[in-house]
Write an enzyme that holds these catalytic residues in place. Sequence first.
Site, mmCIF file in Angstrom:
data_model
loop_
_atom_site.group_PDB
_atom_site.id
_atom_site.type_symbol
_atom_site.label_atom_id
_atom_site.label_comp_id
_atom_site.label_asym_id
_atom_site.label_seq_id
_atom_site.Cartn_x
_atom_site.Cartn_y
_atom_site.Cartn_z
ATOM 1 N N ASP A 243 9.645 -5.715 7.004
ATOM 2 C CA ASP A 243 9.072 -4.406 6.708
ATOM 3 C C ASP A 243 9.930 -3.742 5.633
ATOM 4 O O ASP A 243 11.107 -4.051 5.494
ATOM 5 C CB ASP A 243 9.020 -3.556 7.988
ATOM 6 C CG ASP A 243 8.006 -2.422 7.873
ATOM 7 O OD1 ASP A 243 7.065 -2.542 7.062
ATOM 8 O OD2 ASP A 243 8.154 -1.405 8.577
ATOM 9 N N GLU A 244 9.324 -2.842 4.904
ATOM 10 C CA GLU A 244 10.013 -2.099 3.827
ATOM 11 C C GLU A 244 10.667 -3.050 2.822
ATOM 12 O O GLU A 244 11.756 -2.804 2.317
ATOM 13 C CB GLU A 244 11.073 -1.145 4.425
ATOM 14 C CG GLU A 244 10.567 -0.240 5.549
ATOM 15 C CD GLU A 244 9.624 0.878 5.072
ATOM 16 O OE1 GLU A 244 9.233 0.893 3.893
ATOM 17 O OE2 GLU A 244 9.271 1.714 5.927
ATOM 18 N N ALA A 245 9.970 -4.153 2.521
ATOM 19 C CA ALA A 245 10.545 -5.182 1.644
ATOM 20 C C ALA A 245 10.748 -4.681 0.217
ATOM 21 O O ALA A 245 11.534 -5.264 -0.533
ATOM 22 C CB ALA A 245 9.649 -6.415 1.640
ATOM 23 N N ASP B 207 1.817 5.721 4.711
ATOM 24 C CA ASP B 207 0.799 6.119 5.700
ATOM 25 C C ASP B 207 -0.423 5.212 5.731
ATOM 26 O O ASP B 207 -1.427 5.558 6.329
ATOM 27 C CB ASP B 207 0.266 7.551 5.439
ATOM 28 C CG ASP B 207 1.333 8.585 5.665
ATOM 29 O OD1 ASP B 207 2.359 8.239 6.272
ATOM 30 O OD2 ASP B 207 1.132 9.732 5.250
ATOM 31 N N GLY C 202 -0.509 2.300 7.032
ATOM 32 C CA GLY C 202 -0.474 1.470 8.232
ATOM 33 C C GLY C 202 0.300 0.178 8.073
ATOM 34 O O GLY C 202 0.114 -0.751 8.863
ATOM 35 N N LYS C 203 1.203 0.109 7.080
ATOM 36 C CA LYS C 203 1.956 -1.128 6.859
ATOM 37 C C LYS C 203 2.798 -1.500 8.070
ATOM 38 O O LYS C 203 2.787 -2.643 8.519
ATOM 39 C CB LYS C 203 2.870 -1.002 5.627
ATOM 40 C CG LYS C 203 2.124 -0.880 4.311
ATOM 41 C CD LYS C 203 3.080 -0.871 3.124
ATOM 42 C CE LYS C 203 4.044 0.297 3.114
ATOM 43 N NZ LYS C 203 3.378 1.607 3.000
ATOM 44 N N SER C 204 3.555 -0.529 8.574
ATOM 45 C CA SER C 204 4.438 -0.839 9.702
ATOM 46 C C SER C 204 3.639 -1.137 10.963
ATOM 47 O O SER C 204 4.019 -1.994 11.766
ATOM 48 C CB SER C 204 5.417 0.313 9.948
ATOM 49 O OG SER C 204 6.267 0.470 8.832
ATOM 50 N N GLY D 7 0.853 -1.181 0.000
ATOM 51 C CA GLY D 7 0.000 0.000 0.000
ATOM 52 C C GLY D 7 0.884 1.225 0.000
ATOM 53 O O GLY D 7 2.103 1.120 0.140
ATOM 54 N N PRO D 8 0.278 2.401 -0.171
ATOM 55 C CA PRO D 8 1.065 3.632 -0.197
ATOM 56 C C PRO D 8 1.579 3.977 1.193
ATOM 57 O O PRO D 8 1.259 3.314 2.170
ATOM 58 C CB PRO D 8 0.069 4.673 -0.703
ATOM 59 C CG PRO D 8 -1.258 4.163 -0.231
ATOM 60 C CD PRO D 8 -1.164 2.660 -0.301
#
Length: 213
Positions: A97-99, A27, A29-31, A24-25
């Site tokens: 995260d941040e893959a 902000d 909520g991925k992290s 997703g873009p």
Amino acid sequence: MTVVSALSPVPRGSRDAVLKFYFGPMDCGKSTLALQMNYNHSRQGRRGLVLTKHDRSGGARVTSRIGLGLEAVEVVDSLDLVELVTGHAGLDYVICDEACFYSVEQIEQLADLVDEHGIDVYAFGLASDFRSVMFPAAQRLFELADEVCRLQVEVLCWCGRPGLLNGRIVGGELVRTGEQVVIGDTDDSPVRYQVLCRRHHRAGLLGEGTLPA
Ligand SMILES: [Zn+2]
């Protein structure tokens, strides 16, 4: 007799391990979800490792915009993720995260962890860069993942449409050329990022009141 409750560890080997990609873009909520997922799995008695790259904190941590944080292993290009993860005995899962910023080779290594070592991999990241072009690592995740999920946690363009794409803004203008990865939104960077809907990303319109001071 084995009693299985919701908090019992999931027996190893009871199912195939999975590779999942949540994208997703900024902000969206991925992290935050990565941290929540780590919490949920560790509550189940499962052992995990959390990896990140270029976290917003600038350190080896996963941090979320809403203030959560956790120590993590910083992924550098030379890091072999199979060696790293199998070097920790008895891991059940890995959270990446941040893959989108990992190398394509490292994404292959994540698939090896799933297929050869039975370790679940939950990857989180952007799909596309500031030009709306897919990151190579994200593309490989789309190709290899067992499951791909788009996260849309009410991140909106200034016009109110769903924010799908990340715009890179330099000097108040949307730019479409440059290095694929430039860290922005820090005090010493002239680069900032803004989530836009597709039409306003394509038109380069940033909306009133959103220009930097
Ligand atoms: Zn818009």
